[in-house]
Scaffold this active site. Structure first.
Site, PDB file in Angstrom:
ATOM      1  N   HIS A 233      26.209  11.668   4.817  1.00 54.93           N
ATOM      2  CA  HIS A 233      25.625  10.781   3.810  1.00 54.93           C
ATOM      3  C   HIS A 233      26.490   9.544   3.563  1.00 54.93           C
ATOM      4  O   HIS A 233      25.974   8.450   3.349  1.00 54.93           O
ATOM      5  CB  HIS A 233      25.435  11.557   2.494  1.00 54.93           C
ATOM      6  CG  HIS A 233      24.616  10.846   1.477  1.00 54.93           C
ATOM      7  ND1 HIS A 233      23.243  10.761   1.562  1.00 54.93           N
ATOM      8  CD2 HIS A 233      24.967  10.180   0.356  1.00 54.93           C
ATOM      9  CE1 HIS A 233      22.790  10.067   0.520  1.00 54.93           C
ATOM     10  NE2 HIS A 233      23.814   9.705  -0.224  1.00 54.93           N
TER      11      HIS A 233
ATOM     12  N   HIS B 121      16.696  10.353  -2.034  1.00 54.97           N
ATOM     13  CA  HIS B 121      17.176  11.426  -2.902  1.00 54.97           C
ATOM     14  C   HIS B 121      16.354  12.670  -2.583  1.00 54.97           C
ATOM     15  O   HIS B 121      15.766  13.301  -3.456  1.00 54.97           O
ATOM     16  CB  HIS B 121      17.068  11.036  -4.384  1.00 54.97           C
ATOM     17  CG  HIS B 121      18.382  11.119  -5.099  1.00 54.97           C
ATOM     18  ND1 HIS B 121      18.534  11.599  -6.372  1.00 54.97           N
ATOM     19  CD2 HIS B 121      19.638  10.807  -4.691  1.00 54.97           C
ATOM     20  CE1 HIS B 121      19.809  11.559  -6.718  1.00 54.97           C
ATOM     21  NE2 HIS B 121      20.498  11.080  -5.719  1.00 54.97           N
TER      22      HIS B 121
END
Length: 732
Positions: free
Chosen positions: A47, A93
């Protein structure tokens, strides 16, 4: 520092491979303690480090006449004119929204808003792209309901209009929904703020909410896969942050006031990996070291460890490097807004990341090794080969049956149930509510308007990733043009399964190649973006879903057409139609099995030529409206125009293949009969293919002799999602 080595279980729990852990020990020439291990875990996960994708992301075009800031900052920035600029970005998300739909989606919106106002830009619009599991599953509805509530709660409370987006359903998203959030904001070109720290001994200040245990390990969790044990997945809920939109609104205003004071050197939001990532990135960009004293960090929970403080992803927090001697001035600003403010460290000359806690040094790491020197992988990938199967043919059904199949599908019906929960009119700048093509807003004290669109075609990407990548960019381009905007630039959110699977990595690489080609040919640069890997459950990946968020400029909003179709307007198709092209949307709805081969090609030369022609038609005021032809072909585009305008049509009879094929680079335009000759002459002059379809008239949809009542079609189209959400459904 510890001398006891960490167990394989602890190393794996931190998302590190044994090779990566060995590399850490070689860099340090010792065993890292648990806080240091957590910092490496946060900075070296997929990420934050983009370790599997960076090689390919570098190929995307990010330069252009209007590009002020490309990838690498909190948001990309493009010029609107000599004074104004637009900052925008899209982020995922996904994992948090599956585990805890409301808070996961809400904090996704909060995070993307901080990315924008960190640059000094005031947010003016948000969008979202949602991919959900099977519409018949109760878990899907529970997730969708929570996600939409979370998005509306944060955006509405913060006070920013939600101007568009997309929603799709497919069984491949069961157990791994996608929630991609987009935000854009306006900024004075002379007042843009960046995250590069400068000056040795400059104070590092913490601003905003207190730090708690929510979100600890969130960035690492976002780089993991799920399994089918939902109870086990839900144990990860503590790694999902909790947001407060009202506090974020105060934080934004306080940050703007601080920026105006002239004391900000660098500023960064605390997003993924919290205090760790924000401080390391500021130091790395400025080639400086960072010293932090965690005893000064405002905490809302007792007995927090240095590990928890460094990895917490509590929301509504910012980090800044300010000019020495301005600490009290800055503190007064944040005290006025009733927000926490603390000097927690300073920049240092050495290449070090030094963390002090309870009077002891708890981390002593080379800073560069956490950022630029993070592992970078050239993962093996497979080329996606076209399946040796015949292109699917539409079964022997009537036009009425085909249209009803599409309009009654959750994938192609109105998404009104979603966007009516969002406030799309707040700030009173929205000129076009979510429905067709792009959302449109106006810019105060100017004649400018902005068009925003969000697009992806996962089905096509799963079959032909290269064409699918091109198509997502091209459709975004067409949506902006259909709303009268000149396409300027894009942000992307690339959602895929595990990069360790060569087939999945092949999808990613080929989508990137398609996006690259389209962006170059259409002069549509990529200025920001996000990669989300490991979107899979029990090893089964989601559909490859590269989402493109595009922006366009309407130079004179006073002459902007809202795209109304009027009684007796004539409908034309702009662009050549290939009846051999696959009717993918219709076939996907009618097929019991996945379509494995399609004939859909994106001719970028035609996309550019036809798109520029449409803009000329708007400029010359020769058309009433334009609408792009994409999923569902001409038939679905005509139905959408009829429903939105409350006006039927009469078009000539033709085959289902003609009406539903998905040839690209096409638009449907509506023309006043008095301007028809001038429009067709102009098309002939520009060598643009035109096909006359028929006329807008009455309250029926007439495809030759086949007639559907507008009221019936409208009812089908408008109520699918609301009926679905109200109806009880099966669990599996």
């Amino acid at each position: 520092m510890t001398s006891k080595d960490h167990t394989p279980k602890i190393i794996k729990a931190h998302g590190l491979t044994t090779e990566e852990y060995s590399k850490i020990k070689r860099i340090l020439d010792r065993i890292p303690n648990i806080t240091e291990l957590g910092i490496f875990s946060a900075m070296w996960n997929e990420h934050c480090s983009y370790k599997s994708s960076r090689k390919w992301l570098k190929e995307l075009p990010s330069d252009g006449d209007r590009v002020i800031c490309g990838p690498g900052e909190n948001a990309g920035i493009i010029a609107i004119d000599e004074k104004l600029a637009l900052a925008f970005k899209m982020e995922s998300h996904n994992h948090p929204s599956f585990i805890e739909p409301f808070n996961g989606a809400a904090t996704g919106v909060g995070g993307i808003l901080r990315d924008v106002f960190t640059m000094g830009a005031r947010p003016i619009a948000v969008m979202n792209s949602l991919s959900m599991g099977s519409s018949s599953k109760s878990e899907t509805k529970e997730t969708l309901r929570g996600v939409v509530k979370g998005i509306s709660h944060y955006g509405n409370s913060f006070g920013v209009p939600n101007v568009g987006g997309e929603l799709r359903f497919h069984s491949r998203y069961n157990g791994n929904c996608l929630v991609n959030a987009f935000a854009a904001g306006l900024v004075d070109r002379n007042q843009i703020f960046y995250s590069k720290a400068t000056g040795i001994g400059s104070p590092i200040v913490y601003m905003g909410a207190k730090t708690g245990r929510d979100g600890v390990g969130g960035a690492s969790m976002a780089s993991e896969s799920f399994d089918s044990d939902n109870e086990k997945n839900k144990t990860k809920r503590p790694s999902v942050q909790i947001g407060d939109p009202f506090l974020e609104k105060k934080l934004m205003e306080a940050c703007f006031e601080l920026m105006k004071s002239g004391c900000v050197i660098a500023i960064q939001d605390m997003g993924a990996a919290g205090l760790t990532c924000s401080s390391v990135e500021m130091g790395d960009k400025g080639n400086l070291g960072i010293f932090l004293d965690l005893d000064h960090v405002p905490l809302r929970e007792i007995q927090m460890t240095s590990y928890e403080i460094m990895l917490s992803e509590s929301q509504e927090r910012m980090l800044a490097v300010i000019r020495p001697g301005h600490e009290n001035q800055a503190k007064q600003i944040f005290s006025k807004w009733d927000l926490d403010f603390a000097v927690i460290g300073n920049t240092i000359q050495e290449d070090k990341f030094l963390i002090k806690f309870q009077k002891k040094i708890v981390a002593d790491l080379p800073l560069k090794c956490l950022a630029d020197q993070a592992p970078q992988y050239n993962r093996p990938w497979k080329k996606t080969y076209t399946k040796e199967e015949l292109y699917p043919k539409i079964p022997d059904i009537t036009m009425k049956e085909a249209i009803q199949a599409l309009l009654s599908s959750p994938n192609h019906c109105s998404k009104r149930w979603v966007w009516e929960q969002y406030d799309h009119m707040i700030l009173n700048k929205t000129l076009k509510r979510p429905s067709l093509d792009a959302g449109v807003t106006k810019i105060d004290e100017t004649n400018y308007g902005l068009a925003f669109s969000c697009d992806s075609n996962p089905l096509l990407c799963s079959i032909n990733p290269f064409e699918g990548g091109k198509q997502a960019v091209a459709e975004c381009y067409r949506n902006i043009i259909s709303s009268g905007g000149t396409p300027l630039a894009i942000t992307d959110n690339l959602n895929f399964g595990s990069p360790e699977d060569p087939e999945i990595m092949g999808q990613f690489v080929n989508c990137i190649k398609g996006i690259k080609k389209a962006c170059i040919e259409l002069d549509f640069p990529v200025v920001s973006g996000n990669v989300s890997f490991y979107n899979q459950t029990d090893g089964k990946s989601i559909l490859p879903t590269p989402t493109i968020g595009g922006v366009g400029l309407i130079k004179d909003i006073s002459e902007y057409s809202l795209g109304r179709v009027f009684e007796d307007d004539l409908y034309y198709v702009v662009g050549e139609t290939n009846e051999e092209a696959t009717a993918l949307a219709l076939m996907a709805e009618l097929s019991k099995v996945q379509v494995k081969n399609v004939n859909i090609k994106v001719n970028l030369e035609e996309e550019k030529r036809n798109g520029q022609f449409i803009l000329h038609l708007f400029y010359k005021k020769l058309i009433s409206s334009a609408h792009d032809v994409s999923d569902g072909g001409i038939a679905l585009a005509l139905c959408e125009l009829a429903i939105v305008n409350g006006l039927g049509f009469e078009v000539s009879a033709s085959s289902l293949q003609y009406f539903f094929n998905e040839t690209q680079a096409r638009y449907i335009i509506s023309v006043n009969p008095l301007k028809e000759k001038q429009m067709t002459s102009f098309a002939s002059e520009k060598n643009i293919p035109l096909t006359k379809l028929g006329v807008a008239s009455g309250l029926n949809l007439c495809f030759g002799s086949e007639i559907l009542g507008l009221a019936h079609v409208n009812d089908l189209y408008q109520n699918v999602i609301s009926n679905m959400m109200d109806k009880k459904s099966r669990l599996h």
